[in-house]
Design a protein around this motif. Structure first.
Motif, PDB file in Angstrom:
ATOM      1  N   PRO A 233       0.846  -1.204   0.000  1.00 29.51           N
ATOM      2  CA  PRO A 233       0.000   0.000   0.000  1.00 29.51           C
ATOM      3  C   PRO A 233       0.874   1.243   0.000  1.00 29.51           C
ATOM      4  O   PRO A 233       2.034   1.205   0.420  1.00 29.51           O
ATOM      5  CB  PRO A 233      -0.776  -0.132   1.308  1.00 29.51           C
ATOM      6  N   PRO A 234       0.370   2.373  -0.451  1.00 26.44           N
ATOM      7  CA  PRO A 234       1.162   3.609  -0.400  1.00 26.44           C
ATOM      8  C   PRO A 234       1.347   4.063   1.042  1.00 26.44           C
ATOM      9  O   PRO A 234       0.414   4.015   1.845  1.00 26.44           O
ATOM     10  CB  PRO A 234       0.313   4.608  -1.187  1.00 26.44           C
ATOM     11  N   SER A 235       2.583   4.471   1.385  1.00 29.94           N
ATOM     12  CA  SER A 235       2.838   5.000   2.717  1.00 29.94           C
ATOM     13  C   SER A 235       2.429   6.458   2.782  1.00 29.94           C
ATOM     14  O   SER A 235       2.545   7.205   1.809  1.00 29.94           O
ATOM     15  CB  SER A 235       4.313   4.863   3.077  1.00 29.94           C
ATOM     16  N   GLU A 236       1.969   6.869   3.952  1.00 29.08           N
ATOM     17  CA  GLU A 236       1.633   8.272   4.183  1.00 29.08           C
ATOM     18  C   GLU A 236       2.817   9.060   4.721  1.00 29.08           C
ATOM     19  O   GLU A 236       2.709  10.255   4.984  1.00 29.08           O
ATOM     20  CB  GLU A 236       0.465   8.359   5.164  1.00 29.08           C
ATOM     21  N   ASP A 237       3.968   8.395   4.896  1.00 30.61           N
ATOM     22  CA  ASP A 237       5.146   9.026   5.481  1.00 30.61           C
ATOM     23  C   ASP A 237       6.084   9.494   4.366  1.00 30.61           C
ATOM     24  O   ASP A 237       6.573   8.682   3.581  1.00 30.61           O
ATOM     25  CB  ASP A 237       5.871   8.025   6.385  1.00 30.61           C
ATOM     26  N   PRO A 238       6.366  10.811   4.271  1.00 32.78           N
ATOM     27  CA  PRO A 238       7.234  11.304   3.194  1.00 32.78           C
ATOM     28  C   PRO A 238       8.672  10.823   3.295  1.00 32.78           C
ATOM     29  O   PRO A 238       9.441  10.955   2.335  1.00 32.78           O
ATOM     30  CB  PRO A 238       7.151  12.833   3.357  1.00 32.78           C
ATOM     31  N   ASN A 239       9.079  10.260   4.442  1.00 34.81           N
ATOM     32  CA  ASN A 239      10.430   9.731   4.577  1.00 34.81           C
ATOM     33  C   ASN A 239      10.589   8.346   3.961  1.00 34.81           C
ATOM     34  O   ASN A 239      11.701   7.825   3.902  1.00 34.81           O
ATOM     35  CB  ASN A 239      10.815   9.658   6.061  1.00 34.81           C
ATOM     36  N   ASP A 240       9.509   7.734   3.533  1.00 33.88           N
ATOM     37  CA  ASP A 240       9.573   6.392   2.967  1.00 33.88           C
ATOM     38  C   ASP A 240       9.782   6.453   1.459  1.00 33.88           C
ATOM     39  O   ASP A 240       9.006   7.114   0.749  1.00 33.88           O
ATOM     40  CB  ASP A 240       8.284   5.621   3.255  1.00 33.88           C
ATOM     41  N   PRO A 241      10.794   5.769   0.939  1.00 33.80           N
ATOM     42  CA  PRO A 241      10.939   5.657  -0.509  1.00 33.80           C
ATOM     43  C   PRO A 241       9.889   4.704  -1.066  1.00 33.80           C
ATOM     44  O   PRO A 241       9.169   4.047  -0.303  1.00 33.80           O
ATOM     45  CB  PRO A 241      12.350   5.075  -0.660  1.00 33.80           C
ATOM     46  N   PRO A 242       9.794   4.601  -2.394  1.00 32.79           N
ATOM     47  CA  PRO A 242       8.869   3.622  -2.963  1.00 32.79           C
ATOM     48  C   PRO A 242       9.215   2.214  -2.479  1.00 32.79           C
ATOM     49  O   PRO A 242      10.393   1.857  -2.360  1.00 32.79           O
ATOM     50  CB  PRO A 242       9.093   3.763  -4.470  1.00 32.79           C
ATOM     51  N   PRO A 243       8.232   1.397  -2.160  1.00 28.58           N
ATOM     52  CA  PRO A 243       8.519   0.060  -1.631  1.00 28.58           C
ATOM     53  C   PRO A 243       9.162  -0.830  -2.681  1.00 28.58           C
ATOM     54  O   PRO A 243       8.882  -0.707  -3.877  1.00 28.58           O
ATOM     55  CB  PRO A 243       7.142  -0.467  -1.226  1.00 28.58           C
ATOM     56  N   PRO A 244      10.035  -1.738  -2.248  1.00 28.75           N
ATOM     57  CA  PRO A 244      10.691  -2.647  -3.187  1.00 28.75           C
ATOM     58  C   PRO A 244       9.753  -3.761  -3.622  1.00 28.75           C
ATOM     59  O   PRO A 244       8.739  -4.040  -2.975  1.00 28.75           O
ATOM     60  CB  PRO A 244      11.849  -3.209  -2.363  1.00 28.75           C
ATOM     61  N   ALA A 245      10.109  -4.415  -4.697  1.00 33.49           N
ATOM     62  CA  ALA A 245       9.331  -5.573  -5.139  1.00 33.49           C
ATOM     63  C   ALA A 245       9.395  -6.697  -4.118  1.00 33.49           C
ATOM     64  O   ALA A 245       8.411  -7.398  -3.869  1.00 33.49           O
ATOM     65  CB  ALA A 245       9.841  -6.052  -6.490  1.00 33.49           C
ATOM     66  N   THR A 246      10.579  -6.873  -3.510  1.00 31.39           N
ATOM     67  CA  THR A 246      10.774  -7.894  -2.474  1.00 31.39           C
ATOM     68  C   THR A 246      11.381  -7.225  -1.254  1.00 31.39           C
ATOM     69  O   THR A 246      12.503  -6.722  -1.316  1.00 31.39           O
ATOM     70  CB  THR A 246      11.704  -9.007  -2.961  1.00 31.39           C
ATOM     71  N   PRO A 247      10.683  -7.160  -0.138  1.00 26.65           N
ATOM     72  CA  PRO A 247      11.247  -6.494   1.041  1.00 26.65           C
ATOM     73  C   PRO A 247      12.426  -7.260   1.615  1.00 26.65           C
ATOM     74  O   PRO A 247      12.430  -8.497   1.647  1.00 26.65           O
ATOM     75  CB  PRO A 247      10.085  -6.449   2.027  1.00 26.65           C
ATOM     76  N   VAL A 248      13.430  -6.515   2.087  1.00 26.70           N
ATOM     77  CA  VAL A 248      14.602  -7.097   2.727  1.00 26.70           C
ATOM     78  C   VAL A 248      14.924  -6.279   3.976  1.00 26.70           C
ATOM     79  O   VAL A 248      14.529  -5.122   4.104  1.00 26.70           O
ATOM     80  CB  VAL A 248      15.831  -7.119   1.797  1.00 26.70           C
ATOM     81  N   CYS A 249      15.647  -6.894   4.875  1.00 29.70           N
ATOM     82  CA  CYS A 249      16.083  -6.217   6.093  1.00 29.70           C
ATOM     83  C   CYS A 249      17.417  -5.521   5.804  1.00 29.70           C
ATOM     84  O   CYS A 249      18.431  -6.180   5.576  1.00 29.70           O
ATOM     85  CB  CYS A 249      16.226  -7.245   7.219  1.00 29.70           C
ATOM     86  N   GLU A 250      17.411  -4.206   5.788  1.00 29.49           N
ATOM     87  CA  GLU A 250      18.631  -3.441   5.538  1.00 29.49           C
ATOM     88  C   GLU A 250      19.596  -3.620   6.703  1.00 29.49           C
ATOM     89  O   GLU A 250      19.185  -3.625   7.869  1.00 29.49           O
ATOM     90  CB  GLU A 250      18.281  -1.964   5.358  1.00 29.49           C
ATOM     91  N   THR A 251      20.885  -3.767   6.402  1.00 30.03           N
ATOM     92  CA  THR A 251      21.884  -3.978   7.458  1.00 30.03           C
ATOM     93  C   THR A 251      23.034  -2.990   7.292  1.00 30.03           C
ATOM     94  O   THR A 251      23.261  -2.416   6.228  1.00 30.03           O
ATOM     95  CB  THR A 251      22.432  -5.407   7.429  1.00 30.03           C
ATOM     96  N   ARG A 252      23.786  -2.849   8.394  1.00 33.21           N
ATOM     97  CA  ARG A 252      24.961  -1.983   8.382  1.00 33.21           C
ATOM     98  C   ARG A 252      25.813  -2.320   9.596  1.00 33.21           C
ATOM     99  O   ARG A 252      25.308  -2.450  10.701  1.00 33.21           O
ATOM    100  CB  ARG A 252      24.546  -0.504   8.430  1.00 33.21           C
ATOM    101  N   GLY A 253      27.122  -2.453   9.423  1.00 32.44           N
ATOM    102  CA  GLY A 253      28.047  -2.603  10.532  1.00 32.44           C
ATOM    103  C   GLY A 253      27.919  -3.920  11.270  1.00 32.44           C
ATOM    104  O   GLY A 253      27.416  -4.911  10.745  1.00 32.44           O
ATOM    105  N   ALA A 254      28.384  -3.934  12.523  1.00 28.01           N
ATOM    106  CA  ALA A 254      28.480  -5.163  13.312  1.00 28.01           C
ATOM    107  C   ALA A 254      27.593  -5.188  14.541  1.00 28.01           C
ATOM    108  O   ALA A 254      27.396  -6.246  15.136  1.00 28.01           O
ATOM    109  CB  ALA A 254      29.932  -5.377  13.746  1.00 28.01           C
ATOM    110  N   ALA A 255      27.076  -4.049  14.971  1.00 32.49           N
ATOM    111  CA  ALA A 255      26.221  -3.957  16.157  1.00 32.49           C
ATOM    112  C   ALA A 255      26.883  -4.584  17.382  1.00 32.49           C
ATOM    113  O   ALA A 255      27.978  -4.183  17.763  1.00 32.49           O
ATOM    114  CB  ALA A 255      24.838  -4.535  15.899  1.00 32.49           C
ATOM    115  N   PHE A 256      26.266  -5.611  18.032  1.00 34.55           N
ATOM    116  CA  PHE A 256      26.813  -6.195  19.256  1.00 34.55           C
ATOM    117  C   PHE A 256      26.317  -7.628  19.352  1.00 34.55           C
ATOM    118  O   PHE A 256      25.486  -8.081  18.555  1.00 34.55           O
ATOM    119  CB  PHE A 256      26.392  -5.385  20.485  1.00 34.55           C
ATOM    120  N   ASP A 257      26.793  -8.353  20.351  1.00 29.94           N
ATOM    121  CA  ASP A 257      26.390  -9.746  20.554  1.00 29.94           C
ATOM    122  C   ASP A 257      25.507  -9.828  21.797  1.00 29.94           C
ATOM    123  O   ASP A 257      26.004  -9.735  22.916  1.00 29.94           O
ATOM    124  CB  ASP A 257      27.614 -10.637  20.720  1.00 29.94           C
TER     125      ASP A 257
END
Length: 281
Positions: free
Chosen positions: A229-253
């Motif tokens: 569905p279309p998001s009402e939040d202007p910070n959201d880009p167009p949705p992808p065809a297949t959603p994925v979990c964006e990652t970055r760095g190593a975080a913690f254990d």
């Protein structure tokens, strides 16, 4: 000491001070604004129909607080505000909906907070951890675990994290219009064993004007059964065809902080729908 209350005046009196007390809520209590909870309190709903309506609970420089088995509705600010060096808080088997601002805020050097087996629904800005990009003093604090919660068609902040160290484990995300988890501004977030259904941005590194934080994902299950569905939040880009979990760095254990066993992500919806929320302890 155990006290049972059924009106606002008795509740506020019982929650005050720092002496240990179990405060049992019977029926519906109408509040307004944010109402102080002192240290060493257990706020426990009796049965399946304990409610706090119209207002919220406020923890400021407190410690050792448990909030269980309560439905929070129509808060005219936050449902629960945890702020300013508050530590050791457990929010369990509660149901939250229809707040005017956030449902739960955890901010200003608070830490060691667990949110477990709660239901969040019919809301936009759900859980905020870290109140602003400028709050660098939060670094080293805001240690939070979220497990076995149900985010039922809520839109954003499940949670949104700045500076904190947050473990997002075995939660059920259903039809979240904007995004699931956001790691912002030096946050370290581990997203593990969650089930995302029709959540088109399950994980985001950065959000709006915030710089990205670190975010690690493992063992999550991401599925869709409808067009985005279309998001009402202007910070959201167009949705992808297949959603994925964006990652970055190593975080913690997280296992370096506590022992745990993750449930398989495919088991999470049934577990959470069966056991989460008020009236199910």
């Amino acid at each position: 000491m155990v006290v049972t209350v059924s009106d606002a005046e008795s509740l506020m009196e019982a929650m005050a001070g720092t002496e240990p007390r179990v405060v049992q809520i019977s029926g519906t209590i109408q509040l307004s604004g944010m109402n102080d909870v002192g240290s060493n309190k257990t706020i426990l709903g009796l049965g399946a129909d304990a409610k706090i309506v119209g207002g919220g609970l406020y923890l400021y420089r407190e410690k050792n607080v448990i909030i269980r088995n309560i439905t929070f509705e129509d808060a005219n600010e936050d449902a629960i505000g945890i702020t300013t060096e508050t530590t050791n808080v457990w929010i369990d088997h509660c149901t939250f909906m229809n707040g005017a601002d956030g449902l739960i805020d955890i901010v200003r050097e608070s830490s060691y907070v667990t949110l477990s087996w709660n239901v969040f629904r019919n809301h936009h800005k759900t859980i905020l951890i870290g109140h602003s990009d400028a709050a660098a003093s939060d670094a080293g604090f805001l240690k939070v675990t979220l497990h076995h919660n149900w985010f039922d068609a809520t839109q954003t902040r499940h949670p949104s994290v700045r500076f904190g160290q947050v473990h997002v484990l075995n939660n059920y995300y259903l039809n979240n219009l904007s995004y699931g988890v956001a790691s912002r501004m030096e946050a370290d977030v581990v997203v593990e064993g969650n089930y995302f259904l029709n959540t088109w941005f399950p994980c985001r590194a950065g959000y709006a004007d915030s710089e990205p934080g670190d975010i690690v994902e493992r063992g999550n299950l991401i599925e869709t059964n409808m067009p985005p569905p279309p998001s009402e939040d202007p910070n959201d880009p167009p949705p992808p065809a297949t959603p994925v979990c964006e990652t970055r760095g190593a975080a913690f254990d997280p296992a370096a902080a506590y022992a745990y066993t993750a449930d398989p992500a495919e088991d999470v919806p049934a577990l959470v729908m069966r056991h989460a929320g008020a009236g199910r302890i």
